[in-house]
Design a protein around this motif. Structure first.
Motif, PDB file in Angstrom:
ATOM      1  N   SER A  64       0.822  -1.208   0.000  1.00 53.32           N
ATOM      2  CA  SER A  64       0.000   0.000   0.000  1.00 53.32           C
ATOM      3  C   SER A  64       0.857   1.259   0.000  1.00 53.32           C
ATOM      4  CB  SER A  64      -0.944  -0.002   1.213  1.00 53.32           C
ATOM      5  OG  SER A  64      -0.226   0.160   2.417  1.00 53.32           O
ATOM      6  N   LEU A  65       2.038   1.207   0.620  1.00 55.18           N
ATOM      7  CA  LEU A  65       2.935   2.357   0.616  1.00 55.18           C
ATOM      8  C   LEU A  65       3.426   2.668  -0.793  1.00 55.18           C
ATOM      9  CD1 LEU A  65       5.096   1.655   3.807  1.00 55.18           C
ATOM     10  CD2 LEU A  65       3.247   3.327   3.544  1.00 55.18           C
ATOM     11  N   ILE A  66       3.536   1.598  -1.608  1.00 54.90           N
ATOM     12  CA  ILE A  66       4.030   1.771  -2.970  1.00 54.90           C
ATOM     13  C   ILE A  66       2.909   2.178  -3.916  1.00 54.90           C
ATOM     14  CG2 ILE A  66       5.077   0.572  -4.935  1.00 54.90           C
ATOM     15  CD1 ILE A  66       6.482  -1.252  -2.873  1.00 54.90           C
ATOM     16  N   THR A  67       1.758   1.487  -3.804  1.00 53.49           N
ATOM     17  CA  THR A  67       0.673   1.690  -4.760  1.00 53.49           C
ATOM     18  C   THR A  67      -0.281   2.801  -4.362  1.00 53.49           C
ATOM     19  OG1 THR A  67      -0.773   0.079  -3.658  1.00 53.49           O
ATOM     20  CG2 THR A  67       0.741  -0.761  -5.333  1.00 53.49           C
ATOM     21  N   GLY A  68      -0.299   3.175  -3.075  1.00 49.69           N
ATOM     22  CA  GLY A  68      -1.270   4.153  -2.599  1.00 49.69           C
ATOM     23  C   GLY A  68      -2.648   3.562  -2.408  1.00 49.69           C
ATOM     24  N   ARG A  69      -2.752   2.234  -2.465  1.00 49.57           N
ATOM     25  CA  ARG A  69      -4.036   1.562  -2.277  1.00 49.57           C
ATOM     26  C   ARG A  69      -4.012   0.726  -1.008  1.00 49.57           C
ATOM     27  NH1 ARG A  69      -5.764  -0.775  -8.266  1.00 49.57           N
ATOM     28  NH2 ARG A  69      -6.030   1.264  -9.286  1.00 49.57           N
ATOM     29  N   SER A  70      -5.197   0.487  -0.465  1.00 52.55           N
ATOM     30  CA  SER A  70      -5.302  -0.319   0.757  1.00 52.55           C
ATOM     31  C   SER A  70      -5.450  -1.799   0.457  1.00 52.55           C
ATOM     32  CB  SER A  70      -6.517   0.132   1.569  1.00 52.55           C
ATOM     33  OG  SER A  70      -7.717  -0.210   0.899  1.00 52.55           O
ATOM     34  N   ARG A 120     -20.950   9.203  10.388  1.00 52.60           N
ATOM     35  CA  ARG A 120     -19.837  10.164  10.423  1.00 52.60           C
ATOM     36  C   ARG A 120     -18.512   9.444  10.660  1.00 52.60           C
ATOM     37  NH1 ARG A 120     -23.784  13.679  12.728  1.00 52.60           N
ATOM     38  NH2 ARG A 120     -23.418  12.824  14.817  1.00 52.60           N
ATOM     39  N   ARG A 121     -18.502   8.505  11.604  1.00 54.98           N
ATOM     40  CA  ARG A 121     -17.264   7.769  11.882  1.00 54.98           C
ATOM     41  C   ARG A 121     -16.830   6.940  10.676  1.00 54.98           C
ATOM     42  NH1 ARG A 121     -19.730   7.092  17.007  1.00 54.98           N
ATOM     43  NH2 ARG A 121     -20.522   5.029  16.429  1.00 54.98           N
ATOM     44  N   ILE A 122     -17.795   6.245  10.065  1.00 54.63           N
ATOM     45  CA  ILE A 122     -17.472   5.406   8.912  1.00 54.63           C
ATOM     46  C   ILE A 122     -16.987   6.253   7.743  1.00 54.63           C
ATOM     47  CG2 ILE A 122     -18.474   3.906   7.157  1.00 54.63           C
ATOM     48  CD1 ILE A 122     -17.928   2.468   9.757  1.00 54.63           C
ATOM     49  N   MET A 123     -17.622   7.392   7.512  1.00 54.83           N
ATOM     50  CA  MET A 123     -17.206   8.248   6.401  1.00 54.83           C
ATOM     51  C   MET A 123     -15.792   8.771   6.619  1.00 54.83           C
ATOM     52  SD  MET A 123     -19.450   8.098   4.103  1.00 54.83           S
ATOM     53  CE  MET A 123     -18.670   9.333   3.076  1.00 54.83           C
ATOM     54  N   ARG A 124     -15.439   9.114   7.853  1.00 54.27           N
ATOM     55  CA  ARG A 124     -14.057   9.549   8.131  1.00 54.27           C
ATOM     56  C   ARG A 124     -13.077   8.425   7.810  1.00 54.27           C
ATOM     57  NH1 ARG A 124     -16.218  12.050  12.900  1.00 54.27           N
ATOM     58  NH2 ARG A 124     -15.477  10.289  14.151  1.00 54.27           N
ATOM     59  N   TYR A 125     -13.446   7.220   8.178  1.00 50.66           N
ATOM     60  CA  TYR A 125     -12.573   6.060   7.944  1.00 50.66           C
ATOM     61  C   TYR A 125     -12.395   5.812   6.442  1.00 50.66           C
ATOM     62  CZ  TYR A 125     -10.849   1.246   8.284  1.00 50.66           C
ATOM     63  OH  TYR A 125     -10.104   0.101   8.181  1.00 50.66           O
ATOM     64  N   GLY A 129      -8.868   6.842   3.232  1.00 54.82           N
ATOM     65  CA  GLY A 129      -8.134   5.941   2.347  1.00 54.82           C
ATOM     66  C   GLY A 129      -7.944   4.534   2.868  1.00 54.82           C
ATOM     67  N   HIS A 130      -8.719   4.137   3.871  1.00 56.51           N
ATOM     68  CA  HIS A 130      -8.555   2.798   4.445  1.00 56.51           C
ATOM     69  C   HIS A 130      -9.164   1.707   3.588  1.00 56.51           C
ATOM     70  CE1 HIS A 130      -6.713   4.256   8.083  1.00 56.51           C
ATOM     71  NE2 HIS A 130      -7.697   5.106   8.272  1.00 56.51           N
ATOM     72  N   VAL A 131      -9.993   2.066   2.611  1.00 59.36           N
ATOM     73  CA  VAL A 131     -10.510   1.111   1.625  1.00 59.36           C
ATOM     74  C   VAL A 131     -10.389   1.735   0.244  1.00 59.36           C
ATOM     75  CG1 VAL A 131     -12.103  -0.038   3.224  1.00 59.36           C
ATOM     76  CG2 VAL A 131     -12.898   1.923   1.886  1.00 59.36           C
ATOM     77  N   ASP A 132     -10.307   0.881  -0.772  1.00 62.93           N
ATOM     78  CA  ASP A 132     -10.159   1.379  -2.142  1.00 62.93           C
ATOM     79  C   ASP A 132     -11.496   1.677  -2.807  1.00 62.93           C
ATOM     80  OD1 ASP A 132      -7.371   1.161  -2.073  1.00 62.93           O
ATOM     81  OD2 ASP A 132      -7.455  -0.957  -2.640  1.00 62.93           O
ATOM     82  N   GLU A 148     -21.665  12.031  -0.415  1.00 63.90           N
ATOM     83  CA  GLU A 148     -20.386  12.243   0.262  1.00 63.90           C
ATOM     84  C   GLU A 148     -19.292  11.369  -0.340  1.00 63.90           C
ATOM     85  OE1 GLU A 148     -20.592  12.050   4.551  1.00 63.90           O
ATOM     86  OE2 GLU A 148     -22.632  12.854   4.530  1.00 63.90           O
ATOM     87  N   LEU A 149     -19.622  10.128  -0.655  1.00 60.44           N
ATOM     88  CA  LEU A 149     -18.634   9.227  -1.263  1.00 60.44           C
ATOM     89  C   LEU A 149     -18.237   9.731  -2.648  1.00 60.44           C
ATOM     90  CD1 LEU A 149     -20.108   5.755  -0.234  1.00 60.44           C
ATOM     91  CD2 LEU A 149     -18.018   6.800   0.649  1.00 60.44           C
ATOM     92  N   ARG A 150     -19.222  10.173  -3.424  1.00 57.20           N
ATOM     93  CA  ARG A 150     -18.925  10.688  -4.762  1.00 57.20           C
ATOM     94  C   ARG A 150     -18.053  11.931  -4.686  1.00 57.20           C
ATOM     95  NH1 ARG A 150     -22.961  12.901  -7.203  1.00 57.20           N
ATOM     96  NH2 ARG A 150     -21.833  12.958  -9.184  1.00 57.20           N
ATOM     97  N   GLU A 151     -18.395  12.846  -3.791  1.00 60.59           N
ATOM     98  CA  GLU A 151     -17.633  14.087  -3.672  1.00 60.59           C
ATOM     99  C   GLU A 151     -16.206  13.832  -3.207  1.00 60.59           C
ATOM    100  OE1 GLU A 151     -19.932  16.504  -1.098  1.00 60.59           O
ATOM    101  OE2 GLU A 151     -21.587  16.781  -2.527  1.00 60.59           O
TER     102      GLU A 151
END
Length: 343
Positions: A64-70, A120-125, A129-132, A148-151
């Motif tokens: 993930s550090l290399i690809t930027g993905r989780s 609110r908690r889930i959206m912050r998570y 970037g904790h999921v792709d 919110e997800l689209r934006e």
């Protein structure tokens, strides 16, 4: 991790160990792990054999550090937690999505967000970037989660056609309207003429389209819709019980009920039994979903089958395409009428 001969902890195998065992370069191993592009079949086979022999496991954090993905995906259910445990459809869909992602070695994270604080908690998570990407289940009209997800630019696939956003959001849905039409047409073919319905929530796509299908078939058959034969439900067993009580009170002569979910249909059967109505002799009952609730009902439910395996597989396929940068897509899958003892 195991102990070595001297009692110390043995280090886990690395990509270098795999390369040495396979007789290829580290770069070749890396390409195999990232999809096998520009790798010959013989090298691919050698690397896979070396991975099995050494027991190498991908270090997702390092990747993930290399690809930027989780390298993980969220399964977001915007319903109260008790609904997840009560409604068997959610478990069937979760299992199917988990299996489909397992073929890509991607874990699925279950996220329950039924209250504003949980959302609110889930959206912050999610937006950290904790999921792709997100598989969104049970989105209601006016729910801000989709926007919110689209934006935030989070790849998203909804289960069911998002009300008012179908052209902007990827989604996979069963053909709710056509399935409802098939069920109501079947009930009328049995000679029933006072056909009621228990709708799903009318701020959800399934609730809207299944009611529309009910109305359309009545109109095609020249039967005037009677608003006393329409009761609102919430996809719960208790909601089905309450809605059936309303129907019996307002239209005691009803002889059939199309119920917008199997779980609600179980509640309808309970109310009819308490009222001394026989199913299907006095009142024919049809459900929707072909969930485990249809088989445990007594009598077993005539219902509309949603192709859950295909829905989950298509949701995963479309989401992975979105994560890879493809445009939004819509998939609508056919339903099937399943005739059992209730109608």
């Amino acid at each position: 991790m195991t102990m070595n001969a001297t009692g110390g902890r043995r280090r886990p195998p690395t990509i270098h160990d795999v390369a040495r065992e396979a007789g290829v370069s580290r770069g070749t191993v890396s390409r195999v792990l990232n999809g096998g592009h520009y790798v010959s079949p013989s090298s691919q086979e050698a690397v896979n054999a070396a991975i099995r022999k050494t027991g190498y496991v991908v270090n997702r954090h390092a990747r993930s550090l290399i690809t930027g993905r989780s390298d993980s995906v969220g399964f977001l259910l915007t319903e109260p937690q008790e609904r997840f445990f009560e409604d068997p459809n959610f478990n069937v869909l979760l299992r199917g999505c988990t299996q489909a992602l397992a073929a890509h070695d991607i874990p699925l994270l279950l996220m329950l967000a039924g209250t504003p604080d949980e959302r609110r908690r889930i959206m912050r998570y999610i937006t950290a970037g904790h999921v792709d990407g997100v598989l969104l289940v049970s989105s209601h009209s006016g729910d801000s989660v989709t926007d919110e997800l689209r934006e935030a630019g989070v790849p998203l696939v909804a289960c069911g056609k998002p009300i008012g956003q179908a052209s902007k959001v990827s989604y996979v849905a069963a053909d709710d309207r056509d399935g409802a039409r098939d069920m109501v047409r079947h009930l009328l073919s049995l000679g029933r003429r006072r056909v009621g319905t228990v709708t799903g929530p009318l701020d959800t796509p399934g609730g809207v389209d299944r009611l529309a299908g009910y109305r359309e078939i009545l109109a095609e058959e020249g039967i005037e819709a009677d608003e006393r034969l329409i009761a609102s439900g919430d996809y719960s067993r208790a909601g089905g019980e309450a809605a059936a009580a309303q129907l019996l009170d307002r239209a005691p002569d009803l002889d059939a009920v199309f119920v917008a979910s199997d779980l609600m249909a179980q509640g309808v059967l309970t109310t009819l039994h308490r009222a001394g109505r026989r199913v299907p002799e006095d009142v024919a009952v049809g459900g929707f979903d072909d969930s485990p609730a249809a088989l445990t009902a007594r009598p077993a439910l005539t219902t509309v089958r949603q192709p859950w395996d295909r829905i989950s597989a298509e949701m995963v396929r479309v989401l992975l395409a979105r994560i890879s940068g493809e445009d939004p897509a819509a998939v609508i899958l056919p339903t099937e009428l399943v005739i059992r003892g209730s109608a």
